[in-house]
Motif scaffolding. Structure first.
Motif: not given
Length: 727
Positions: A575, A577, A580-581, A615, A618
């Motif tokens: 994903s 997210e 990006m983490a 963003e 999404q």
């Protein structure tokens, strides 16, 4: 021909005295077919063009006065004028194979060595010019043309019967001399005046003469239309017109050279087959030779290279075939090509032309590429006016300067390439070229990082990069927004409706339909995109929302992230997210990524402008994640440690190479884009290219599509690839 006009007048007077118009119509049809045969197949016309036209006019008049004698095979019916259900799929009687290539005389000798080894001696071969056109398969039933199909994928082509009926050198009925050569009983039916009981499929090439190509492009340019790139494309495009009357105007010709199943004929070999085709009424290339020594083969190829420019049609090589059909059958086929034939490819054609300028193109990642802008020149059958010069170092290594006369060729007869200057013709004062200090698109400074060959514009507001990024997102390998090409994207950017990829998902059909395309019609009104195209584009945009996460990562255009790396990243972090983490160190630790790529990804995903675009994507429904998979449903990793390379088209399964690669990866395999000694297997589909050749050279096992499907079904690889195409 001195008395031909009087003869025609005498025949017409006789016809007028006859009360049977049907008999005269049939007589005219036979006479016209006879003269067409002499003109096209024998190149020995007995009457002038004017006399031929006179016969045709009389036949048209009689048929118009007596519609009860209509016949679809009449010479007058060659020009169609309707638009019907076109291009239905047609399955060929036998597969239409590709040919292996010999790129020079040494490789040709290697093929001749294999033939000699197979039979213990040099056997006769037939040399034919390799016509640069579009393959065609013609089916005759009862001696009449019933179907014409393009090559397609080799197994299934497109039905272009209506269009091929307009090509004047294609006989609508086989001549009696040809019918006599069909082997009685070979297909379960006797030969006779009405032809064989079962169909026979004959094969050849549709081409456009050079003079016709030049006239077609001149007319296109005069009317403000796009010119064709080369005669081959012009022939293929003309053959696939929806209106047969358009095809009829394109002056296409054919050369026939093969039969799907030679057992239907009395011919024992290729040489006899060519003679049968001539007698049956087909246009057969006269420049053929039956050779019994390799010296004779070499001489034919060398003559063909020298005569190439003088021929009235394009050729790109010589096809050499074992003559005997029995010996052909003994040699058999690989997965993609017959072992009994090879295509000797001509050396790349080189031309000289003037280098007018060196411009700079800005890519989606900001890379600046110098481009040679040249006086247009025809090379290998198409017009070349631009060619990449790659980078500043390459420009200076070749020492090309504006004003130079440069040598141009096509790498692999496809990609234009500047070889270098003709120094003796260099004008005085020609200056060494350097990359500009600022971006030609936005005026921002350009940089060249230490150790890199490329200069880059680093401005995120660079309009050239915006256009390239938008096109990349919509491309087939990324989000595959079908129909969203450069012209439409450019107009959307100019109108202010597109600035980043998230803007695609705000477009609606009404707005798109009114998009001004920057042109006007005959009444001076602006041409709009239109409702039909707009609806298709919106449907394609909607479909792209659910593409796999890896394709979205590739579509974002991160530097150093191609399709393979995008798949690796998506497998590790399913994903956006999660990705990006991840820290830079975490990314660098992924097998196949490393510090350089990790740095690029890490910085991209922490740039505020890029995060804002993600963003918005999404919020607009783009799925930037793969659906969670139940580990218990994961396929056994039986292919772990193996590396596959896919080349050619997969016909039997209908899978794309990407889909086949994903299926292999699901079982633990790696899929590479290049062949090396470390490659475990190469899968060769239809029309496999240079990767197949490299696999054979390196001794890498080659599998056909059937073997691939067995692997995907069972998870097991063959111990010895019996389906190998590289034997």
């Amino acid at each position: 021909m001195a008395d031909e006009q009087q003869t025609l007048l005498d025949e017409r007077a006789l016809a007028e005295a006859t009360s049977d118009p049907g008999a005269r119509i049939e007589q005219l049809r036979r006479e016209i077919e006879h003269h067409s045969y002499l003109y096209y197949a024998k190149d020995a016309p007995e009457i002038s063009d004017g006399a031929f036209d006179s016969l045709m006019r009389e036949l048209r008049e009689l048929e118009a006065a007596h519609p009860e004698f209509y016949d679809a095979d009449s010479p007058t019916q060659r020009v169609g004028g309707y638009v019907g259900e076109q291009f239905a799929p047609v399955r060929h009687a036998q597969r239409m194979y590709s040919l292996d290539n010999a790129m020079d005389l040494e490789e040709l000798d290697a093929w001749l060595d294999r033939v000699t080894e197979a039979f213990g001696r040099m056997v006769p071969v037939v040399c034919e010019l390799k016509i640069d056109g579009s393959s065609i398969a013609l089916t005759y039933e009862g001696g009449r043309l019933v179907r014409a199909a393009t090559r397609g994928d080799g197994t299934t082509g497109e039905d272009v019967t209506a269009n091929m009926r307009t090509v004047k050198d294609v006989p609508l009925r086989l001549r009696a001399e040809g019918l006599a050569g069909i082997a009685a009983g070979a297909r379960g039916g006797a030969a006779g005046a009405d032809g064989p009981a079962a169909p026979i499929e004959l094969r050849g090439e549709v081409y456009m003469p050079k003079s016709s190509f030049d006239a077609l492009n001149a007319a296109a340019e005069a009317n403000g239309k796009q010119a064709f790139a080369n005669p081959r494309n012009a022939a293929a495009g003309s053959l696939r017109q929806k209106d047969p009357s358009v095809t009829a105007q394109r002056d296409l010709s054919t050369f026939l050279y093969a039969a799907a199943d030679e057992r239907a004929l009395a011919a024992q070999g290729q040489w006899e087959l060519l003679e049968w085709l001539r007698e049956a009424g087909f246009h057969v290339n006269p420049d053929v030779e039956r050779c019994e020594t390799r010296e004779a083969v070499h001489a034919f190829c060398e003559r063909a290279v020298k005569r190439r420019e003088a021929l009235p049609y394009e050729i790109d090589g010589v096809v050499v075939k074992v003559d005997s059909f029995a010996q052909q059958e003994a040699m058999g086929y690989t997965a993609r090509a017959p072992r009994w034939a090879v295509a000797f490819k001509f050396p790349p054609e080189e031309k000289t032309t003037l280098l007018r300028d060196i411009t700079v193109q800005v890519g989606r990642t900001g890379k600046l590429t110098p481009v040679a802008e040249m006086e247009p020149v025809v090379v290998a059958g198409s017009t070349v006016a631009r060619a990449t010069l790659h980078n500043e170092d390459e420009v200076q290594r070749k020492d090309v300067r504006v004003g130079d006369t440069v040598i141009v060729r096509k790498a692999g007869d496809v990609i234009p390439e500047v070889l270098g200057p003709v120094l003796a013709l260099r004008p005085e004062g020609a200056q060494t070229w350097h990359m500009p200090a600022t971006c030609p698109s936005c005026g921002s400074p350009v940089i060249r990082e230490e150790g890199e060959a490329d200069f880059r514009c680093i401005s995120i507001d660079c309009p050239a990069q915006a256009l390239e990024r938008l096109l990349h997102w919509a491309s087939r390998g990324a989000m595959d927004i079908d129909g969203m090409g450069e012209e439409i994207v450019s107009r959307l950017v100019e109108s202010g409706r597109l600035s980043d990829v998230a803007d695609y998902y705000t477009l609606d059909a009404v707005e798109l339909s009114m998009l001004d395309m920057g042109r006007v019609n005959k009444e001076g009104e602006p041409i709009r995109l239109g409702e039909t195209v707009a609806k298709k584009l919106v449907a394609a945009i909607d479909a792209s929302r659910t593409r796999p996460f890896a394709r979205a990562l590739f579509g974002l255009g991160m530097r150093h992230v191609g399709k393979t790396i995008a798949e690796v990243l998506a497998a590790a972090y399913p994903s956006i997210e999660a990705l990006m983490a991840a820290s830079e160190e975490d990314l660098a630790a992924i097998d196949g990524v490393g510090p350089k790529i990790a740095r690029s990804v890490y910085l991209f995903l922490r740039t505020p402008d890029n995060v804002a675009v993600i963003e918005r994507l999404q919020k607009r429904g783009v799925a930037l994640a793969d659906e969670a998979r139940d580990e218990s449903e994961q396929l056994p990793q039986t292919l772990a440690g193996l590396t596959f390379v896919l080349t050619g088209s997969l016909v039997e399964s209908g899978m794309t190479r990407d889909e086949a690669g994903a299926a292999l990866k699901a079982r633990g395999a790696k899929v590479s884009g290049s062949v090396s000694k470390k490659t475990s297997f190469v899968v060769a589909g239809e029309a496999a290219g240079s990767k197949y050749d490299k696999a054979v050279a390196l001794g890498v096992p080659v599998l056909d599509e059937a073997a691939l499907l067995r692997i995907l079904e069972t998870g097991e690889v063959p111990q010895t690839p019996e389906a190998s195409a590289g034997e």
